[in-house]
Design an enzyme around this catalytic site. Structure first.
Site, short mmCIF file in Angstrom:
data_model
loop_
_atom_site.label_atom_id
_atom_site.label_comp_id
_atom_site.label_asym_id
_atom_site.label_seq_id
_atom_site.Cartn_x
_atom_site.Cartn_y
_atom_site.Cartn_z
N GLU A 406 0.79 -1.23 0.00
CA GLU A 406 0.00 0.00 0.00
C GLU A 406 0.82 1.27 0.00
O GLU A 406 0.73 2.08 0.92
CB GLU A 406 -0.95 -0.02 1.19
CG GLU A 406 -1.92 -1.17 1.05
CD GLU A 406 -3.07 -1.14 2.01
OE1 GLU A 406 -2.83 -0.95 3.20
OE2 GLU A 406 -4.20 -1.33 1.57
N GLU A 486 -4.69 -10.28 0.29
CA GLU A 486 -5.46 -10.16 1.53
C GLU A 486 -6.93 -10.43 1.22
O GLU A 486 -7.47 -9.92 0.23
CB GLU A 486 -5.33 -8.75 2.14
CG GLU A 486 -3.91 -8.43 2.59
CD GLU A 486 -3.75 -7.04 3.19
OE1 GLU A 486 -4.74 -6.48 3.70
OE2 GLU A 486 -2.62 -6.53 3.16
C1 GAL Z 1 -5.09 -3.74 4.21
C2 GAL Z 1 -3.69 -3.53 4.70
C3 GAL Z 1 -3.44 -4.24 6.01
C4 GAL Z 1 -4.57 -3.99 6.96
C5 GAL Z 1 -5.85 -4.44 6.35
C6 GAL Z 1 -7.03 -4.16 7.22
O1 GAL Z 1 -5.45 -2.69 3.41
O2 GAL Z 1 -2.75 -3.95 3.78
O3 GAL Z 1 -2.22 -3.82 6.53
O4 GAL Z 1 -4.64 -2.63 7.22
O5 GAL Z 1 -6.08 -3.74 5.17
O6 GAL Z 1 -6.95 -4.70 8.48
#
Ligand code: GAL
Length: 974
Positions: A406, A486
């Site tokens: 990010e 993620e």
């Molecule tokens: C993503 C990020 C993580 C965490 C997650 C939400 O955008 O890469 O570090 O913030 O969202 O918990």
């Protein structure tokens, strides 16, 4: 003007070139331990005297190294998600900049050789300036990366003084805006290394594999001999050899050839894993075969030690991952302690090693000044990539380099890409945030909805914003494999839909893996006034900006207790699928390499949860990614009752990470059409002992003559039912950033505060009593018209049917157009507080919800009411059980309440109400209300993962429509 090193964007001065992390027989002195420490409020620290060996520091505090000073009684930890806790004014930092001055006095051990000496710091957050015996060695930034100084000729036998100044904030902090606690300090090991004459400082192992044959080449900065005894191999560095019949390394079979790299003055331990990673035909291949990473994002976290993890904790993480079928780790969002990667090599986990780069907070400047796009930061960014790759290049477990997380886009990523490709062409690169994906070998997203993912699988995704449809970038991206870096945000009670995601991931060749967000809740230990331990989140710290509870989003609780979400994940990603079909058991091997020889298959039958016949199954050879059919075990469904066959695939022998018998996968199949039996004895209720004025009777059941509420059945006291359409919101019910905030809608519409009116009590016949009413919130027309119909059954038990029909306006409220829907359709009863236990036949043993129920089995389970509570760090709805056939609530000296679902109810039992659960900030705020609150529900909406990600899918929500559910109630006297 850049006044000071800490504000200079430069990554460091005086440091040695980065190199591999390895274990050798060269002398090493750990400088971990108690150091002198003093914290000051500004970057000036204690002043210019810090390095002076003569400085009297005897009045200073002591602190253990490695640690974070904010967890050792100095200042406080801060948590932000995306926000920088300082103005966006790069590369500058505010004058208030807590600065820790550290000093260590040490002697050299007897016999310490007179050779080259290197001082190594494995991790200092956020930067360090280092002096030895009064002399400046240099500076370094990059908190989660090592740095070294050559200290040859600068050491004394006795009384060396090492001084380190650590600033909480530095220019490096602009590159370290990961969603986690800001935890300053020397938090990884400090070591003094003697580098022998004729030693090897750096080497690279190239160990590839193709079609049974390995190729090995070790290059080093000094000549050496590579010896791998198991292969009978002794070959000089720089010489490539071909090794026939080699056993390749994979996460499933992490075979390491152990040996040595011997130079004139030093012997280095080698652990060689032969493996080749490549992208071909739009797929990720390892050793020529496609792989599917079933991964988790792992932060280093411990409730007491923060990111200063010990080896035992690293092993605990890995064992837990392996036991829950996780085969991959993304080291979000920085390289972990190097020992963790050594352990991944040994235990077998695929690793996406991520660089310590995140500039997420530039979102608040509209990405203006984002470091990757600013030349000023080029060296600092490249430095981080180099230090990661050089340190970790020899680990077979590391199969992908991630350029960071990010951080928008910018030219620096192009330079990093170029540098890594030249330095290490053997591993693909991943970067998610640049929509061109030019610097990534994977297309990648976070948190897509299931239908979006489905289209990605078909290579039919929408072109990302900022990319011209049909452009070379667009065409190239469509050809790339997809890595879901993620998904399934595991905040609070959740995530839901893991099985659905896995089905999609397994359906398309394009998918090479997915990583749940995230492994562990970042809760920090705290103690209440009574000394009870609990876990703090950002909201428990008095600081702004503050990311609040958003750091509590892991699959394991802060103390590493697996959450129900982890159990669900284990089931969703199990590497062996078993299904009864056409009178046979179809066993599908979902491993990418392994056959099933390491597993034993055992089965047992149960009728109404009572154990029947059992045995073992012999499963013929079944190579990776194939299926075999096995005859079903000889089980006859019982004439009466519900018969289930359970088959488990268990470890046949001890593995490094779990003992023999550990269940890797299971399936259940219902045999025959039998339905569960009612309780055979003890259910006939006694005549009620008392009936007060104003009460009504139906058999042994006694009702309040005014409200129609059931008060007693015989000597069993219970008060209810009350229509219950709300739940204590789970984290996912709050959505994210105002989106999908169902909990707020419920409150706006009054779903959380229904009041009740009894409209009439009817006795259509001798055996029937009907209580009619209406439930709804103040200020609204919306609600449900209810009818509770009780019928006395022939066996004396009481049958209850609940009809709830929506009334009023559910769409349009005074707050604008809200399409509110109830999260629960349920009935709440209050029982005396003396009840202690529940036994049930249905899904268990853990909690289950409509979209998280795969881990639960059908069976008979028992537990104390206290043990039925899942202690989420932030209290919220928990402990539901879907498809409960029957349950019995018991307590010493009390008649047991037996409930039979018709056919099923959802049940929850707790010592506090949903309202109390909602109000509690921590588990210890929940106190016994003196009653047991029992919900016997039609159902609840799913749990989803909307706290970061798509809205709860429609199919897992309840609708505003008429509902009917039934059950039989009876006291039991065993
Ligand atoms: C993503 C990020 C993580 C965490 C997650 C939400 O955008 O890469 O570090 O913030 O969202 O918990």
């Amino acid at each position: 003007m850049i006044a000071d090193f800490h504000e200079d964007p430069a990554p460091g001065t005086g440091r040695r070139a980065p190199r591999a992390d390895f274990v050798s027989d060269a002398p090493r002195l750990s400088l971990n331990g108690q150091w002198r420490f003093r914290l000051s409020g500004t970057a000036a620290g204690t002043g210019p005297g810090l390095p002076d060996p003569g400085l009297d520091d005897s009045a200073w505090d002591t602190i253990r190294v490695p640690s974070h000073w904010v967890l050792e009684g100095h200042d406080k930890p801060l948590y932000t998600n995306t926000a920088y806790p300082f103005p966006i004014d790069p590369p500058y930092l505010p004058d208030d900049n807590p600065t820790g001055d550290y000093r260590l006095r040490f002697d050299l051990p007897d016999g310490w050789p007179a050779a080259r000496d290197v001082l190594r710091f494995q991790g200092v957050d956020s930067c360090g300036t280092v002096w030895l015996n009064g002399e400046l060695l240099g500076h370094s930034k990059g908190s989660r990366l090592p740095f070294e100084f050559d200290v040859t000729g600068r050491l004394r036998e006795r009384g060396n003084v090492l001084a380190v100044r650590v600033h909480r904030w530095s220019s490096g902090s602009y590159l370290e805006d990961q969603d986690m606690w800001w935890l300053p300090g020397i938090f990884r090991d400090v070591e003094l290394l003697s580098r022998p004459e004729g030693g090897i400082d750096d080497f690279t192992v190239h160990a590839s594999y193709r079609d049974g044959t390995g190729t090995l080449l070790v290059t080093a900065d000094a000549p050496g001999l590579v010896e791998l005894p198991a292969l009978g191999l002794a070959v000089p560095t720089g010489e490539q050899v071909t090794v026939p019949d080699v056993r390749p390394w994979s996460a499933e079979d992490p075979h390491l050839y152990r040996g040595t790299l011997r130079a004139a003055g030093e012997t280095i331990e080698l652990a060689v894993g032969f493996r080749t990673v490549e992208i071909a035909g739009g797929r990720l291949l390892v050793n020529g075969r496609p792989v599917l990473l079933r991964g988790v994002n792992r932060h280093e976290h411990d409730p007491d030690r923060g990111r200063a993890l010990d080896r035992a904790t690293m092993i605990r993480d890995i064992e837990l991952m392996k036991r829950h079928n996780v085969n991959a780790v993304r080291t979000s969002h920085y390289p972990p302690h190097p020992e963790f990667l050594r352990l991944c090599d040994e235990y077998g986990l695929w690793v996406v090693d991520e660089c310590d780069i995140e500039t997420h907070g530039f979102i608040y400047s509209g990405w203006e000044g984002n470091p990757p796009a600013e030349p000023m930061w080029r060296d600092a960014l490249l430095d981080r990539a180099r230090r990661m790759v050089e340190r970790d290049k020899n680990h077979p477990s590391v199969i992908i380099w991630s350029l960071g997380n990010e951080s928008g886009s910018g030219a620096a990523f192009g330079e990093i890409e170029k540098w890594i490709r030249e330095r290490d062409p053997t591993r693909p690169l991943h970067y998610e945030r640049d929509p061109s994906y030019r610097h990534s070998d994977f297309y990648s997203l976070m948190y897509p909805a299931q239908d979006v993912l489905e289209r990605i699988g078909q290579r039919k995704e929408d072109t990302p914003d900022g990319v011209e449809p049909g452009s070379p970038d667009d065409v190239r991206r469509r050809g790339l494999p997809f890595l879901l870096c993620e998904y399934a945000h595991a905040m609070g009670n959740g995530p839901g839909s893991l099985v659905d995601y896995q089905r999609i991931l397994e359906s398309y060749e394009r998918f090479c893996g997915a990583f749940v967000w995230e492994w562990i809740d970042h809760g920090l230990a705290g103690y209440d006034e009574l000394g009870r331990r609990y876990h703090r989140h950002g909201g428990d710290i008095d600081a702004r900006p503050n990311g609040g509870r958003f750091c509590i989003d892991g699959l394991v609780f802060p103390d590493r207790t697996p959450s129900p979400g982890l159990l669900e994940l284990r089931k969703a990603i199990e590497p062996v699928a078993m299904e009864v079909s056409g009178g046979e058991l179809v066993v599908t091997n979902k491993y990418d390499f392994a056959a099933l020889g390491h597993l034993a298959f055992r089965w047992f039958a149960e009728t109404d949860g009572e154990r029947g016949v059992s045995g073992t199954l012999s499963v013929p050879h079944c190579p990776a990614r194939s299926s075999v059919r096995v005859p079903l075990p000889p089980v006859e469904p019982a004439d009466e009752g519900e018969t289930w066959l359970t088959v488990e695939a268990v470890l046949a022998g001890d593995a490094r990470w779990a003992p023999a018998g550990h269940v890797v996968a299971f399936t259940q199949a219902r045999l025959g059409n039998g339905t569960h039996r009612r309780r055979a004895s003890g259910v006939t209720p006694a005549t009620p002992s008392r009936q007060a004025e104003g009460e009504l009777r139906l058999g042994a059941a006694v009702f309040d003559g005014r409200t129609g509420r059931l008060l007693r059945i015989g000597d069993l006291e219970l008060d209810g039912p009350v229509l219950d359409v709300w739940r204590a919101p789970i984290s996912n019910d709050h959505g994210i950033g105002g989106a999908n905030d169902l909990a707020a809608d419920w409150e706006a519409a009054g779903i959380d505060r229904f009041v009740h009116r009894t409209g009439g009590i009817e006795r259509p016949d001798e055996r029937t009593l009907v209580v009619r009413g209406r439930s709804g919130p103040a200020t609204r027309t919306l609600g449900f018209r209810t009818a509770y119909t009780y019928r006395l059954r022939d066996d004396g038990t009481l049958h209850l049917r609940i009809d709830a029909e929506p009334v009023g306006d559910w769409d349009d409220t005074a707050y604008g157009h809200l399409t509110v829907r109830p999260p629960r359709m349920g009935a709440r009863f209050a029982l005396p507080g003396g009840y202690t236990d529940v036994t049930w036949f249905g899904l268990g043993p853990g909690e289950s919800y409509v979209d998280s129920r795969a881990a639960a089995r059908v069976g008979r389970f028992s537990g104390s009411i206290d043990a039925l509570q899942t202690p989420y760090v932030v209290p919220q709805e928990n402990g539901n059980h879907v498809e409960t056939r029957w349950l019995e609530v018991s307590g010493p000296g009390l008649p047991t309440l037996r409930v039979d679902g018709e056919p099923y109810v959802d049940f929850t039992a707790r010592r506090w109400t949903s309202e109390a659960l909602r109000a509690a900030r921590h588990p210890h705020d929940l106190t016994d209300s003196g009653r047991v609150w029992l919900n016997l529900d039609h159902g609840q909406q799913g749990i989803g993962s909307a706290s970061c990600g798509p809205a709860l899918p429609e199919r897992h929500r309840l609708q505003v429509r008429p509902y009917t559910w039934s059950m039989t109630l009876a006291p039991v006297h065993p």
